[in-house]
Design an enzyme around this catalytic site. Sequence first.
Site, PDB file in Angstrom:
ATOM      1  N   CYS A   1       0.836  -1.207   0.000  1.00 35.05           N
ATOM      2  CA  CYS A   1       0.000   0.000   0.000  1.00 35.05           C
ATOM      3  C   CYS A   1       0.870   1.256   0.000  1.00 35.05           C
ATOM      4  CB  CYS A   1      -0.932  -0.018   1.203  1.00 35.05           C
ATOM      5  SG  CYS A   1      -1.957   1.449   1.285  1.00 35.05           S
TER       6      CYS A   1
ATOM      7  N   CYS B   1      -0.558   4.146   2.121  1.00 35.88           N
ATOM      8  CA  CYS B   1      -0.399   3.979   3.570  1.00 35.88           C
ATOM      9  C   CYS B   1       1.059   4.149   3.997  1.00 35.88           C
ATOM     10  CB  CYS B   1      -0.847   2.589   4.033  1.00 35.88           C
ATOM     11  SG  CYS B   1      -2.219   1.875   3.150  1.00 35.88           S
ATOM     12  N   ASP B   2       1.989   3.570   3.256  1.00 37.44           N
ATOM     13  CA  ASP B   2       3.377   3.474   3.734  1.00 37.44           C
ATOM     14  C   ASP B   2       4.361   4.389   3.017  1.00 37.44           C
ATOM     15  OD1 ASP B   2       2.474   1.532   5.440  1.00 37.44           O
ATOM     16  OD2 ASP B   2       2.963  -0.119   4.095  1.00 37.44           O
TER      17      ASP B   2
END
Length: 302
Positions: free
Chosen positions: A130, A133-134
Amino acid sequence: MKDIIIIGGGPAALTAALYAGRAGLDALMLEKQYEGGQIVTTNEVENYPGFRSITGPELANTMYEHAKDFGSIMKYEEVIDIKIEGDIKKVITGVNTYESKVIILSMGAKPKKMGIDREDELTGKGVSYCAICDGGFYRKKVVAVIGGGDTAVEDALHLSRLAEKVYVIVRKDSLRANKSAQKKLFETNNVEIIWNSVVAKLNGEERLSSLEITNNKDGQVANLEVNGVFVAIGSEPSTELVKDLVALDKTGYIIADESCKTNVDGIFAIGDIRTKEVRQVLTAAADGAVSIYGAEKYLINH
Ligand code: NDP
């Protein structure tokens, strides 16, 4: 007893909830994590009619609020079992058992893994699925994205704004992503595409430090130093819960046509979890609407 239980909370589920509420049906959505499904991890959606450009989380939130406006309810509970007792369907979560006449399966899909050594061990330690997200962990670092579809290209564009350098490792000599995204990628200075290549090994002690990549045309092996790798090679359906309940195709998707009916009366499958040609937010939302039409007909006859 509910009229309809919708399992999942992505665009398909949220549209089904909207249509159910608007049709005066008593619908409950059960979602294990957060509303929005996979679009929450999408940076920009520019092909959902009515929105020239919107972030995934914004679109998810708008859909959620819209469904709530028509009275549908969402509970954050993970469904662990489903039992069919005649016309009654029992949906069992970690904390409750609910009953309904209709079930709409909308659990979506999850990212595919590469299936190579140490992938699980290094997940969260340099391996991610992701970018939204990261990505923030890789400011001014060197990262690689694996894949050539829309997700990979979107991820690479997102990461190019954070990282110093982004490699995109593509197993063929062309991308599958839409042409407009491809054009943006080719014009981005800190992106380098490595064609005809696959990742063979993940190296590093505590964290990922490099990738061994193999050129599948000439067999050459190279070591690519990276701080992180983002795997974007497609997705697979989340059908563990229903694999013994409804018929699946040989790749694991629930068999349902444009009517969204499964082989079990009163159970529908919508969005990315069902067999279909095109998996997009738009086609998922369309399934949500169609399934309520079918559910209403079922409810009249039962
Ligand atoms: P896709 O299945 O479209 O693409 C997967 C990519 O990964 C392909 O390039 C494929 O290569 C490659 N791949 C598959 N397996 C491997 C492997 N084992 N090793 C290396 N490479 C591999 O998946 P996406 O997640 O990109 O997209 C899924 C759907 O979602 C699509 O319909 C897409 O259009 C849609 N989507 C739409 C977005 C938008 O409109 N904003 C954003 C993101 C996704 P090959 O081509 O050789 O098979």
